[in-house]
Motif scaffolding. Structure first.
Motif, PDB file in Angstrom:
ATOM      1  N   THR A 107       1.182  10.648  -9.586  1.00  0.00           N
ATOM      2  CA  THR A 107       0.345  10.428 -10.770  1.00  0.00           C
ATOM      3  C   THR A 107      -0.617  11.593 -10.976  1.00  0.00           C
ATOM      4  O   THR A 107      -1.399  11.910 -10.076  1.00  0.00           O
ATOM      5  CB  THR A 107      -0.464   9.125 -10.613  1.00  0.00           C
ATOM      6  OG1 THR A 107       0.430   8.026 -10.434  1.00  0.00           O
ATOM      7  CG2 THR A 107      -1.329   8.875 -11.851  1.00  0.00           C
ATOM      8  N   PRO A 108      -0.584  12.222 -12.136  1.00  0.00           N
ATOM      9  CA  PRO A 108      -1.534  13.317 -12.386  1.00  0.00           C
ATOM     10  C   PRO A 108      -2.978  12.817 -12.397  1.00  0.00           C
ATOM     11  O   PRO A 108      -3.264  11.748 -12.937  1.00  0.00           O
ATOM     12  CB  PRO A 108      -1.134  13.824 -13.781  1.00  0.00           C
ATOM     13  CG  PRO A 108       0.251  13.308 -14.020  1.00  0.00           C
ATOM     14  CD  PRO A 108       0.346  12.026 -13.266  1.00  0.00           C
ATOM     15  N   LEU A 137       0.828  -1.210   0.000  1.00  0.00           N
ATOM     16  CA  LEU A 137       0.000   0.000   0.000  1.00  0.00           C
ATOM     17  C   LEU A 137       0.859   1.257   0.000  1.00  0.00           C
ATOM     18  O   LEU A 137       0.512   2.256  -0.642  1.00  0.00           O
ATOM     19  CB  LEU A 137      -0.939  -0.012   1.201  1.00  0.00           C
ATOM     20  CG  LEU A 137      -2.120  -0.980   1.121  1.00  0.00           C
ATOM     21  CD1 LEU A 137      -2.899  -0.968   2.415  1.00  0.00           C
ATOM     22  CD2 LEU A 137      -3.030  -0.646  -0.065  1.00  0.00           C
ATOM     23  N   ARG A 138       1.997   1.229   0.710  1.00  0.00           N
ATOM     24  CA  ARG A 138       2.895   2.382   0.690  1.00  0.00           C
ATOM     25  C   ARG A 138       3.417   2.628  -0.722  1.00  0.00           C
ATOM     26  O   ARG A 138       3.490   3.770  -1.184  1.00  0.00           O
ATOM     27  CB  ARG A 138       4.058   2.172   1.668  1.00  0.00           C
ATOM     28  CG  ARG A 138       3.726   2.554   3.107  1.00  0.00           C
ATOM     29  CD  ARG A 138       4.982   2.712   3.938  1.00  0.00           C
ATOM     30  NE  ARG A 138       5.714   1.448   4.044  1.00  0.00           N
ATOM     31  CZ  ARG A 138       5.492   0.542   5.008  1.00  0.00           C
ATOM     32  NH1 ARG A 138       4.567   0.778   5.925  1.00  0.00           N
ATOM     33  NH2 ARG A 138       6.189  -0.567   5.048  1.00  0.00           N
ATOM     34  N   GLU A 139       3.800   1.543  -1.405  1.00  0.00           N
ATOM     35  CA  GLU A 139       4.259   1.681  -2.785  1.00  0.00           C
ATOM     36  C   GLU A 139       3.170   2.300  -3.657  1.00  0.00           C
ATOM     37  O   GLU A 139       3.430   3.188  -4.471  1.00  0.00           O
ATOM     38  CB  GLU A 139       4.648   0.316  -3.347  1.00  0.00           C
ATOM     39  CG  GLU A 139       5.990  -0.208  -2.910  1.00  0.00           C
ATOM     40  CD  GLU A 139       6.353  -1.474  -3.689  1.00  0.00           C
ATOM     41  OE1 GLU A 139       6.170  -1.486  -4.922  1.00  0.00           O
ATOM     42  OE2 GLU A 139       6.782  -2.444  -3.049  1.00  0.00           O
ATOM     43  N   VAL A 140       1.958   1.789  -3.510  1.00  0.00           N
ATOM     44  CA  VAL A 140       0.849   2.277  -4.312  1.00  0.00           C
ATOM     45  C   VAL A 140       0.605   3.756  -4.037  1.00  0.00           C
ATOM     46  O   VAL A 140       0.476   4.572  -4.957  1.00  0.00           O
ATOM     47  CB  VAL A 140      -0.422   1.457  -4.030  1.00  0.00           C
ATOM     48  CG1 VAL A 140      -1.656   2.132  -4.636  1.00  0.00           C
ATOM     49  CG2 VAL A 140      -0.276   0.040  -4.583  1.00  0.00           C
ATOM     50  N   HIS A 141       0.560   4.126  -2.763  1.00  0.00           N
ATOM     51  CA  HIS A 141       0.242   5.507  -2.420  1.00  0.00           C
ATOM     52  C   HIS A 141       1.371   6.461  -2.804  1.00  0.00           C
ATOM     53  O   HIS A 141       1.122   7.619  -3.164  1.00  0.00           O
ATOM     54  CB  HIS A 141      -0.089   5.601  -0.937  1.00  0.00           C
ATOM     55  CG  HIS A 141      -1.364   4.898  -0.585  1.00  0.00           C
ATOM     56  ND1 HIS A 141      -1.640   4.424   0.680  1.00  0.00           N
ATOM     57  CD2 HIS A 141      -2.435   4.559  -1.339  1.00  0.00           C
ATOM     58  CE1 HIS A 141      -2.833   3.836   0.686  1.00  0.00           C
ATOM     59  NE2 HIS A 141      -3.324   3.905  -0.535  1.00  0.00           N
ATOM     60  N   ASP A 142       2.623   5.982  -2.753  1.00  0.00           N
ATOM     61  CA  ASP A 142       3.738   6.811  -3.208  1.00  0.00           C
ATOM     62  C   ASP A 142       3.606   7.104  -4.702  1.00  0.00           C
ATOM     63  O   ASP A 142       3.858   8.231  -5.146  1.00  0.00           O
ATOM     64  CB  ASP A 142       5.075   6.114  -2.932  1.00  0.00           C
ATOM     65  CG  ASP A 142       5.449   6.143  -1.456  1.00  0.00           C
ATOM     66  OD1 ASP A 142       4.827   6.910  -0.701  1.00  0.00           O
ATOM     67  OD2 ASP A 142       6.366   5.383  -1.064  1.00  0.00           O
ATOM     68  N   HIS A 163      -9.524   5.748 -18.247  1.00  0.00           N
ATOM     69  CA  HIS A 163      -8.900   6.581 -19.266  1.00  0.00           C
ATOM     70  C   HIS A 163      -8.496   7.957 -18.732  1.00  0.00           C
ATOM     71  O   HIS A 163      -7.837   8.715 -19.454  1.00  0.00           O
ATOM     72  CB  HIS A 163      -9.852   6.769 -20.449  1.00  0.00           C
ATOM     73  CG  HIS A 163     -10.077   5.532 -21.245  1.00  0.00           C
ATOM     74  ND1 HIS A 163      -9.210   5.090 -22.211  1.00  0.00           N
ATOM     75  CD2 HIS A 163     -11.085   4.617 -21.206  1.00  0.00           C
ATOM     76  CE1 HIS A 163      -9.666   3.964 -22.747  1.00  0.00           C
ATOM     77  NE2 HIS A 163     -10.802   3.662 -22.148  1.00  0.00           N
ATOM     78  N   LEU A 164      -8.873   8.301 -17.504  1.00  0.00           N
ATOM     79  CA  LEU A 164      -8.635   9.656 -17.010  1.00  0.00           C
ATOM     80  C   LEU A 164      -7.259   9.879 -16.397  1.00  0.00           C
ATOM     81  O   LEU A 164      -6.606  10.868 -16.712  1.00  0.00           O
ATOM     82  CB  LEU A 164      -9.724  10.029 -15.990  1.00  0.00           C
ATOM     83  CG  LEU A 164     -11.169  10.029 -16.493  1.00  0.00           C
ATOM     84  CD1 LEU A 164     -12.105  10.479 -15.375  1.00  0.00           C
ATOM     85  CD2 LEU A 164     -11.328  10.915 -17.717  1.00  0.00           C
ATOM     86  N   PRO A 165      -6.764   9.014 -15.482  1.00  0.00           N
ATOM     87  CA  PRO A 165      -5.564   9.355 -14.731  1.00  0.00           C
ATOM     88  C   PRO A 165      -4.268   9.145 -15.511  1.00  0.00           C
ATOM     89  O   PRO A 165      -4.238   8.477 -16.548  1.00  0.00           O
ATOM     90  CB  PRO A 165      -5.610   8.400 -13.524  1.00  0.00           C
ATOM     91  CG  PRO A 165      -6.748   7.476 -13.724  1.00  0.00           C
ATOM     92  CD  PRO A 165      -7.348   7.744 -15.045  1.00  0.00           C
ATOM     93  N   GLY A 166      -3.184   9.698 -14.958  1.00  0.00           N
ATOM     94  CA  GLY A 166      -1.846   9.429 -15.461  1.00  0.00           C
ATOM     95  C   GLY A 166      -1.379  10.418 -16.503  1.00  0.00           C
ATOM     96  O   GLY A 166      -2.158  11.178 -17.076  1.00  0.00           O
ATOM     97  N   ASP A 167      -0.061  10.391 -16.754  1.00  0.00           N
ATOM     98  CA  ASP A 167       0.495  11.336 -17.712  1.00  0.00           C
ATOM     99  C   ASP A 167       0.143  10.989 -19.150  1.00  0.00           C
ATOM    100  O   ASP A 167       0.412  11.778 -20.058  1.00  0.00           O
ATOM    101  CB  ASP A 167       2.011  11.457 -17.537  1.00  0.00           C
ATOM    102  CG  ASP A 167       2.733  10.124 -17.633  1.00  0.00           C
ATOM    103  OD1 ASP A 167       2.093   9.114 -18.024  1.00  0.00           O
ATOM    104  OD2 ASP A 167       3.930  10.070 -17.309  1.00  0.00           O
ATOM    105  N   GLN A 168      -0.433   9.802 -19.386  1.00  0.00           N
ATOM    106  CA  GLN A 168      -0.944   9.458 -20.711  1.00  0.00           C
ATOM    107  C   GLN A 168      -2.467   9.356 -20.721  1.00  0.00           C
ATOM    108  O   GLN A 168      -3.052   8.861 -21.678  1.00  0.00           O
ATOM    109  CB  GLN A 168      -0.331   8.146 -21.199  1.00  0.00           C
ATOM    110  CG  GLN A 168       1.189   8.213 -21.350  1.00  0.00           C
ATOM    111  CD  GLN A 168       1.747   7.015 -22.079  1.00  0.00           C
ATOM    112  OE1 GLN A 168       1.490   6.839 -23.270  1.00  0.00           O
ATOM    113  NE2 GLN A 168       2.496   6.191 -21.382  1.00  0.00           N
TER     114      GLN A 168
END
Length: 359
Positions: free
Chosen positions: A76-77, A66-71, A336-341
């Motif tokens: 993540t935009p 969970l720490r990895e995910v939240h980091d 389709h919304l999150p992330g730099d792509q």
């Protein structure tokens, strides 16, 4: 869309990849389906919750994971949220992440979006009603796209042990084995990705996108498609049947995925946390023991996401930009919304100012 075959590549291919590849593809498929796809439980039960129950995997994952995910979420935009406003000059886009399954919790989202739709010049969806009908006509006229119409069925194309396993899974999903035997492998795996509990939901495919389309039609606002669904189906069926059969044999190994993935996916959608669930699943895949090196798994994952998400996102931006009107509503699967792509970052790169719209 509601689930995609494990491979989902128009050209090239993985041939009978090991178990890890197929499990990852199933997870990504489910995300696209519902978030495409994809909430903390409400105090009052509803049909989807009553029909599909399970354990929220976000509550049982290890603290380290969970720490990895939240980091990563922090980097993540646009990682959290379903409703967004994008503005550029006089243009205003109201963007909503959808889930393509029926659920009473959509009512609040419909109420939230109705004023924007009623004042919009157009509503853009992945597929509008006319193009969906055109797809259905094409499939009816060309049943070979989804069914084996010539030669042996899967009963004779698969080893008996493999077929018995698939027949049992089909029965559990509410699909008669004789019908499953006639399905093309990509279409069968798509059908098996929807659990039986979801099939008992009234008007199961009447998801948020369908409900918003009804609002637009009642307000006499045009609804437009962002892509050609027939072309997508053609890509899914691009591999020769023999290759699809071999892939289906690999798919058998991961058919035992339980209901917790589906339950967590739906809950994460209504919580506005689609990206959290996505990262949780993908990090578990990369960390799992297996013969495939992590670098190769990452390459497989990158290729899959490119085909199912990123390329489609890029293709949609020119369609959005070419659509006339100062006020547009865009309703697309939440993955389709999150992330730099993601679509939001791509719009930002086109000069739009992005802000989250509170629900």
């Amino acid at each position: 869309m509601t689930g995609l075959f494990s491979r989902l590549r128009p050209v090239g291919g993985w041939l009978a990849r090991p178990l890890e590849s197929w499990r990852t593809a199933l997870r990504v498929r489910r995300l696209l389906v519902s978030a495409s796809i994809c909430l903390l439980p409400l105090s009052m039960a509803n049909p989807l919750q009553a029909a599909c129950t399970g354990t929220d995997l976000r509550r049982t994952a290890s603290p380290e994971l969970l720490r990895e995910v939240h980091d990563e979420l922090a980097r993540t935009p646009y990682a959290k949220g379903l409703s967004w406003i994008a503005t550029k000059d006089e243009r205003r886009l109201h963007i909503i992440g959808t889930m393509h399954l029926n659920d009473p919790r959509h009512d609040a989202l419909v109420a939230h979006m109705t004023p924007a739709i009623e004042h919009a010049d157009a509503v853009l969806l992945e597929v509008n009603r006319e193009d969906k009908a055109r797809l259905n006509r094409a499939l009816a006229e060309t049943p070979s796209m989804v069914f084996i119409t010539d030669g042996p069925t899967l009963i004779d194309r698969l080893p008996q042990e493999d077929w018995q396993h698939i027949a049992a899974q089909a029965s559990a999903a509410g699909i008669p084995p004789f019908m499953a035997a006639k399905m093309r492998p990509w279409f069968l795996s798509l059908s098996l990705s929807v659990p039986q509990c979801a099939r008992t939901i009234k008007d199961v495919t009447d998801g948020l996108d369908a409900k918003l389309m009804q609002v637009a039609e009642a307000a006499d606002v045009p609804t437009l498609s962002l892509e050609d669904p027939l072309r997508l189906f053609q890509k899914l069926d691009a591999a020769p049947l023999e290759e699809q059969v071999e892939e289906l044999r690999s798919y058998i190994a991961m058919m035992g995925v339980g209901p917790d993935d589906f339950y967590t996916m739906v809950e994460s959608y209504f919580d506005g946390e689609v990206q959290e669930y996505t990262l949780l699943q993908l990090k578990q895949f990369l960390a799992a023991e297996g013969e495939i090196p992590v670098a190769e798994r990452q390459a497989q994952l990158d290729e899959l996401l490119e085909t199912l998400l990123y390329q489609r996102n890029r293709d949609w931006i020119p369609v959005i930009e070419a659509t006339e009107g100062a006020q547009l509503v865009i309703a697309i699967g939440a993955a389709h919304l999150p992330g730099d792509q993601g679509v939001l970052a791509l719009l930002e790169a086109e000069g739009y100012q992005i802000e989250r719209a509170p629900l």
